[in-house]
Design a protein around this motif. Structure first.
Motif, mmCIF file in Angstrom:
data_model
loop_
_atom_site.group_PDB
_atom_site.id
_atom_site.type_symbol
_atom_site.label_atom_id
_atom_site.label_comp_id
_atom_site.label_asym_id
_atom_site.label_seq_id
_atom_site.Cartn_x
_atom_site.Cartn_y
_atom_site.Cartn_z
ATOM 1 N N ARG A 190 0.951 -1.303 0.027
ATOM 2 C CA ARG A 190 0.009 -0.008 -0.114
ATOM 3 C C ARG A 190 0.887 1.304 -0.185
ATOM 4 N N ALA A 191 2.124 1.180 0.306
ATOM 5 C CA ALA A 191 3.060 2.259 0.600
ATOM 6 C C ALA A 191 3.663 2.577 -0.680
ATOM 7 N N GLY A 192 3.417 1.779 -1.590
ATOM 8 C CA GLY A 192 4.365 1.572 -2.768
ATOM 9 C C GLY A 192 5.766 1.107 -2.602
ATOM 10 N N MET A 193 6.192 0.602 -1.438
ATOM 11 C CA MET A 193 7.431 -0.046 -1.177
ATOM 12 C C MET A 193 7.599 -1.331 -1.273
ATOM 13 N N MET A 194 6.601 -1.955 -2.127
ATOM 14 C CA MET A 194 6.814 -3.407 -2.241
ATOM 15 C C MET A 194 8.089 -4.021 -2.563
ATOM 16 N N PHE A 195 8.895 -3.236 -3.506
ATOM 17 C CA PHE A 195 10.173 -3.736 -4.016
ATOM 18 C C PHE A 195 11.079 -3.811 -2.860
ATOM 19 N N SER A 196 11.047 -2.922 -2.082
ATOM 20 C CA SER A 196 11.956 -2.831 -0.909
ATOM 21 C C SER A 196 12.129 -4.243 -0.054
ATOM 22 N N ILE A 197 11.345 -4.710 -0.033
ATOM 23 C CA ILE A 197 11.263 -6.290 0.817
ATOM 24 C C ILE A 197 11.285 -7.431 -0.085
ATOM 25 N N ILE A 198 11.531 -7.190 -1.430
ATOM 26 C CA ILE A 198 11.711 -8.433 -2.040
ATOM 27 C C ILE A 198 12.869 -9.045 -1.743
ATOM 28 N N ASP A 199 13.193 -10.380 -1.888
ATOM 29 C CA ASP A 199 14.376 -11.241 -1.311
ATOM 30 C C ASP A 199 15.362 -10.693 -2.511
ATOM 31 N N SER A 200 16.356 -10.151 -1.867
ATOM 32 C CA SER A 200 17.517 -9.883 -2.985
ATOM 33 C C SER A 200 18.411 -10.961 -3.332
ATOM 34 N N ARG A 201 18.205 -11.938 -2.499
ATOM 35 C CA ARG A 201 18.858 -13.294 -3.289
ATOM 36 C C ARG A 201 18.476 -13.988 -4.370
ATOM 37 N N MET A 202 17.181 -13.653 -4.835
ATOM 38 C CA MET A 202 16.700 -14.197 -6.098
ATOM 39 C C MET A 202 17.154 -13.575 -7.340
ATOM 40 N N GLY A 203 17.931 -12.610 -7.266
ATOM 41 C CA GLY A 203 18.756 -12.162 -8.195
ATOM 42 C C GLY A 203 17.793 -11.152 -9.050
ATOM 43 N N SER A 204 17.903 -10.637 -10.395
ATOM 44 C CA SER A 204 17.362 -9.853 -11.320
ATOM 45 C C SER A 204 15.814 -10.653 -11.597
ATOM 46 N N TYR A 205 14.915 -9.605 -11.753
ATOM 47 C CA TYR A 205 13.675 -10.276 -12.040
ATOM 48 C C TYR A 205 12.773 -9.457 -12.837
ATOM 49 N N PRO A 206 11.629 -9.730 -13.728
ATOM 50 C CA PRO A 206 10.711 -8.673 -14.453
ATOM 51 C C PRO A 206 9.905 -8.255 -13.288
ATOM 52 N N SER A 207 9.963 -6.905 -13.401
ATOM 53 C CA SER A 207 8.915 -6.292 -12.233
ATOM 54 C C SER A 207 7.529 -6.603 -12.469
ATOM 55 N N GLU A 208 7.079 -6.312 -13.638
ATOM 56 C CA GLU A 208 5.710 -6.790 -13.991
ATOM 57 C C GLU A 208 5.141 -8.108 -13.473
ATOM 58 N N CYS A 209 6.176 -9.152 -13.692
ATOM 59 C CA CYS A 209 5.695 -10.596 -13.032
ATOM 60 C C CYS A 209 5.915 -10.541 -11.607
ATOM 61 N N VAL A 210 6.645 -9.799 -11.012
ATOM 62 C CA VAL A 210 6.748 -9.680 -9.457
ATOM 63 C C VAL A 210 5.448 -9.083 -9.192
ATOM 64 N N GLU A 211 5.203 -7.826 -9.530
ATOM 65 C CA GLU A 211 3.727 -7.190 -9.404
ATOM 66 C C GLU A 211 2.688 -8.184 -9.323
#
Length: 946
Positions: free
Chosen positions: A839-860
């Motif tokens: 809700r705060a628009g900070m979702m990507f700040s808590i994504i697990d950094s260990r899974m490397g790069s990823y397509p943002s639209e897929c994660v959303e």
């Protein structure tokens, strides 16, 4: 004739008096007291130490207590060894053990001891072997252990020890083996360890060590193995590491190292080099490595330049791994052209580099596995000859399917019910004997592929044991990371006896437990996991020593024994006649199980003996997990099938009817994404379920970092999809449907290809069926069970279990996949935390950094799906069919979708999801051919977990 009338009281006093005299001439009183104190701190559920405190330690064969048979100058016998290997002991180590002042071997390996290592052990000046590995010991390593100047071997690996390595260990002037691996030891490695001139093996892998690598280690004159994997060091590999005079194995994998690779060509006997998963840069040194090299692993670094020409002249090479670097130039085919491949294989992994072409004829022999995927040479598509090396096929990992005895022998001639079997390599046809069963592990071998060294290893082992070659059979072996576990069978000599005698068993066991094998750089350090005595050996009691006692003392012992027996018998008779015994024996575990035979069509009913053999008598070293139901063991069946054996604890045994009902339910569930039930055991008062074994453990292990390797986003998405498909099958295809009720990351297991399989149906409930009025209820009313953090809030409040309860739990698993967080940690709930961040628009700040790069639209879209599954109102949650559809739609959006879908097509049957919302025609083996779903609109409802 003179008749003596001796009252009972006098006989008792005589008994005590003579017993005191004899004891005073046997074991030192201080050592007896020390042993009693040691026992008082131990928990012994299997009653292995039941004979302690009965008689004298050195003359009454106290279990695991070995003494020198010669009376010392002080008039007493003394304890020289404590051998309590693998006895299922818990509790702690009593500081009083230090009163065993003549002790040379202290062995508590493979138990469940807790607490810290007593510092008092440092005062046992005579100690040669301190073996505490495979327990649950915690705390730090005592500085006082550095006082043990005669210590040859210190093994505290596979515990929970923390804190630094004491600098005092530099004073271990006789130490050859320091095994501190698989703990949580932290801090800087003391450079002072380089003062231990006798050190052969230094194993510090799988800890939390930091700081720099001591350059002084190259001064260790006889060091053979340096294993430091999976730590977090700073800086570079010292250039001095190229000056080791006798090093055979250097393994510094996954340690955050930077800089260039030093020149290691001057190490004359180097066989094994693993510097993978670091941040090393620059070119690979071009100087020729030792001709003994079996393994070179430099993968997952930042290396550039070309493959050195010197790699083409390594005649013993088994594995060359250079994948995931920035290497350029040509692929040289002469790496294998000058080699002969006799019972040997080679893996050359060059994937994910920048190789643009191949020099020479690309036609390696069948023994060579070549991997070129992810290089420009594959994208050119110039020849079919190259494209066949551009896939992701797996090489042989060296795990055998060891063949059983091929001789056709009549089964009725060998009494297999008493652990007898035909000797596989017997020079006499169909010779039947009972073997000793031994669990054995090479802790750091200097090879990657075992078959070429199997015969030399058999020769090495049998010579060390003074046995004939045919008396050894390697029943199975398997790699466990850098270590190799094997199960051995030792057979008695043919035409002499079908069993070993007690002296021979004691001799063989003594060689294993005293580490009397000659050193060998190729096989490295070993450890004894278990020495199982079954069948005719089960009741063997080994005498600890032969004690020379004078004739007078012997007569006194006999007379006092007669007096004691007479007195005690008289007293017991007197007491028994004066009271009535009201004793009702309690039900034993065996009484709990009916003797009614259980037979289910298509389901294997194992005997207790088969389960005991498969798990080496439920040895702790084979235990792979534990839950509320009981312990889980890794087992090897007679046909070398690897299984997981879930053994019920006595308190969790069910009635036979309930146990049979559960097996019937599990026997009906067959799906690619469910762990398969192989069979069961219900005899000897035991209840066991036998499942297919999942070699990659649980999803929770991978997310928590226990595996030291990480899942990228594509892998996580596939695991999510596989889990959802398994649960969809339970909801829609099982007859009647099943609600799992305990979906969580630790109940999602991963097979060898990281395919997700849902497991543990111990809490599962059958979905409701038609009631008296012909209608089907939408829920099952039940007592709330499950795991906190995964529980559906609606189910928690109403006790109404529905298919949407499983959807909620799976949504929590999805959030774990995305963030790496646990469901509940430090009072924080993962659903609430993710929802607030979203809700705060900070979702990507808590994504697990260990899974490397990823397509943002897929994660959303994955986040939106996960939160929708965790919606408070179950009616607004998606069905499991909708979840599967959306996951497949997300997967099709991935950049590497074609490769993923192609790989998944080999796993599933290729059928599509139905376009209808009806579940009746739903096929569980579904492919990724479904079009994208409109389930997620981008608007995620607010979730308010309780």
């Amino acid at each position: 004739m003179l008749k003596l009338r001796v009252p009972i009281s006098a006989l008792v006093l005589s008994c005590c008096y003579f017993a005191y005299l004899v004891e005073a001439r046997v074991t030192a009183p201080s050592e007896v007291n020390a042993l009693i104190a040691v026992k008082s701190k131990l928990v012994d559920p299997m009653k292995h130490l039941a004979n302690w405190e009965k008689g004298d330690p050195c003359t009454s064969n106290w279990t695991g207590v070995l003494c020198n048979g010669t009376v010392g100058t002080d008039g007493y016998l003394h304890v020289y060894e404590i051998q309590l290997l693998n006895m299922n002991l818990s509790g702690s180590i009593a500081p009083a053990v230090a009163q065993l002042s003549r002790l040379q071997i202290l062995d508590f390996m493979w138990n469940e001891l807790t607490g810290s290592i007593p510092k008092e052990i440092g005062s046992i000046a005579s100690l040669r072997l301190l073996l505490l590995n495979g327990n649950k010991l915690s705390g730090s390593l005592p500085d006082e252990l550095g006082y043990l100047s005669k210590l040859n071997r210190l093994q505290v690996d596979e515990n929970q020890i923390s804190g630094p390595i004491p600098k005092s260990f530099a004073s271990l002037s006789s130490a050859k083996h320091l095994h501190l691996n698989n703990n949580t030891i932290s801090g800087q490695i003391p450079a002072e360890l380089s003062n231990i001139a006798t050190l052969l093996h230094l194993l510090l892998d799988n800890n939390k060590l930091a700081g720099y690598l001591p350059q002084e280690f190259s001064l260790l004159p006889v060091l053979r193995i340096l294993q430091l994997d999976n730590n977090n060091f700073n800086g570079e590999i010292p250039a001095s590491y190229g000056e080791f005079p006798n090093l055979a194995k250097l393994s510094i994998r996954n340690c955050s190292l930077e800089g260039s690779i030093p020149d290691l060509s001057q190490i004359p006997n180097l066989r094994f080099l693993d510097l993978s998963h670091n941040q090393l840069s620059g070119p690979i040194p071009s100087n020729k490595l030792s001709a003994n090299m079996t393994t070179v692993d430099l993968s997952n670094n930042l290396l550039d330049g070309s493959i050195p020409a010197s790699f083409s002249d390594l005649p013993s090479l088994q594995r060359l791994s250079l994948e995931n670097n920035s290497l350029t130039g040509s692929v040289p085919v002469n790496i294998w052209q000058n080699m002969t491949f006799i019972s040997r294989k080679m893996l050359i992994d060059l994937q994910k580099n920048s190789f643009s072409n191949v020099v020479g004829d690309l036609n390696p022999p069948e023994n060579v596995t070549l991997r070129l995927g992810g290089n420009p040479v594959c994208s050119k598509g110039n020849t079919t000859n190259i494209s066949r090396f551009c896939g992701n096929e797996s090489g042989d990992d060296g795990t055998p399917g060891n063949s059983a005895n091929s001789t056709s022998c009549p089964p009725q001639s060998c009494p297999t019910d008493n652990f007898f079997e035909y000797v596989p390599s017997s020079p006499v046809e169909c010779f039947c004997a009972s073997p000793l069963r031994i669990g054995y592990r090479l802790k750091s071998p200097s090879f990657s592929y075992f078959p070429p060294y199997e015969y030399p290893f058999e020769v090495y082992l049998t010579r060390s044991l003074n046995l004939e070659l045919y008396q050894l059979h390697i029943d199975s072996y398997a790699w466990e990371g850098p270590r190799m576990r094997m199960y051995l069978k030792l057979f008695p000599e043919v035409n002499v006896s079908r069993t070993f005698n007690e002296i021979e068993v004691q001799r063989i066991k003594g060689i294993f437990t005293s580490w009397d094998f000659p050193g060998d750089d190729l096989y490295g350090p070993y450890e004894l996991l278990n020495f199982t005595l079954l069948g005719p050996y089960k009741t063997m009691i080994f005498p600890n020593q032969k004690v020379n006692i004078s004739k007078g003392i012997l007569v006194a012992i006999v007379l006092s024994s007669i007096a004691c027996v007479t007195a005690i018998s008289a007293m017991i008779t007197f007491l028994v006649t004066r009271r009535k015994t009201r004793y009702q024996p309690s039900l034993s575990r065996k009484n709990l199980s009916s003797k009614v035979s259980m037979k289910l069509e298509g389901m294997k009913a194992f005997t207790f003996r088969e389960m005991a053999v498969a798990t080496d008598n439920f040895n702790r070293s084979t235990q792979v997990g534990q839950g509320g139901y009981g312990k889980v063991y890794k087992g090897n069946l007679y046909d070398n099938t690897v299984v997981a054996v879930k053994r019920a604890e006595e308190g969790s045994l069910q009635g036979q009817k309930e146990f049979l009902t559960e097996i019937k339910m599990l026997s009906r569930l067959h799906h690619r994404n469910l762990v398969s039930l192989v069979g069961y055991c219900n005899e000897e008062g035991e209840q066991m379920l036998v499942y297919e074994f999942m070699p990659n453990g649980t999803l929770r292990d991978w997310l928590s970092g226990k595996t030291k390797e990480y899942l990228n986003f594509s892998m996580r998405l596939r695991i999510a999809l596989g889990s959802a498909k398994g649960i969809l099958y339970l909801h829609t295809e099982a007859h009647p449907p099943v609600f799992h009720r305990d979906i969580k990351a630790s109940n999602i297991l991963l097979d060898s290809k990281l395919t997700a399989k849902v497991a543990d149906f111990g809490l599962s409930r059958l979905a409701p069926v038609l009631d008296d009025e012909g209608t089907v209820p939408h829920h099952v009313s039940t007592i709330v069970k499950g795991t906190p953090g995964y529980l559906d809030p609606e189910y928690f409040l109403t006790h109404k279990l529905t298919d949407k309860s499983d959807v909620y739990s799976l949504g929590v698993v999805f959030l774990e996949l995305l963030t790496g967080m646990q469901p509940i940690s430090h009072g924080k709930n993962i659903v609430r935390e993710v929802n607030m961040a979203h809700r705060a628009g900070m979702m990507f700040s808590i994504i697990d950094s260990r899974m490397g790069s990823y397509p943002s639209e897929c994660v959303e879209r994955f986040v939106a799906l996960a939160l929708l599954c965790c919606y408070d109102n179950p009616e607004k949650r998606p069905s499991m069919l909708d979840v599967v559809r959306e996951l497949e739609s997300i997967l099709k959006m991935m950049p590497d979708a074609d490769a993923i879908l192609s790989e998944m097509a080999s796993v599933y049957s290729g059928k599509s999801l139905p376009s209808s919302s009806s579940h009746a025609s739903m096929d569980p083996y579904i492919s990724s051919s479904v079009s994208g779903s409109d389930l997620i609109s981008g608007v995620v409802p607010t979730v308010t977990p309780r």
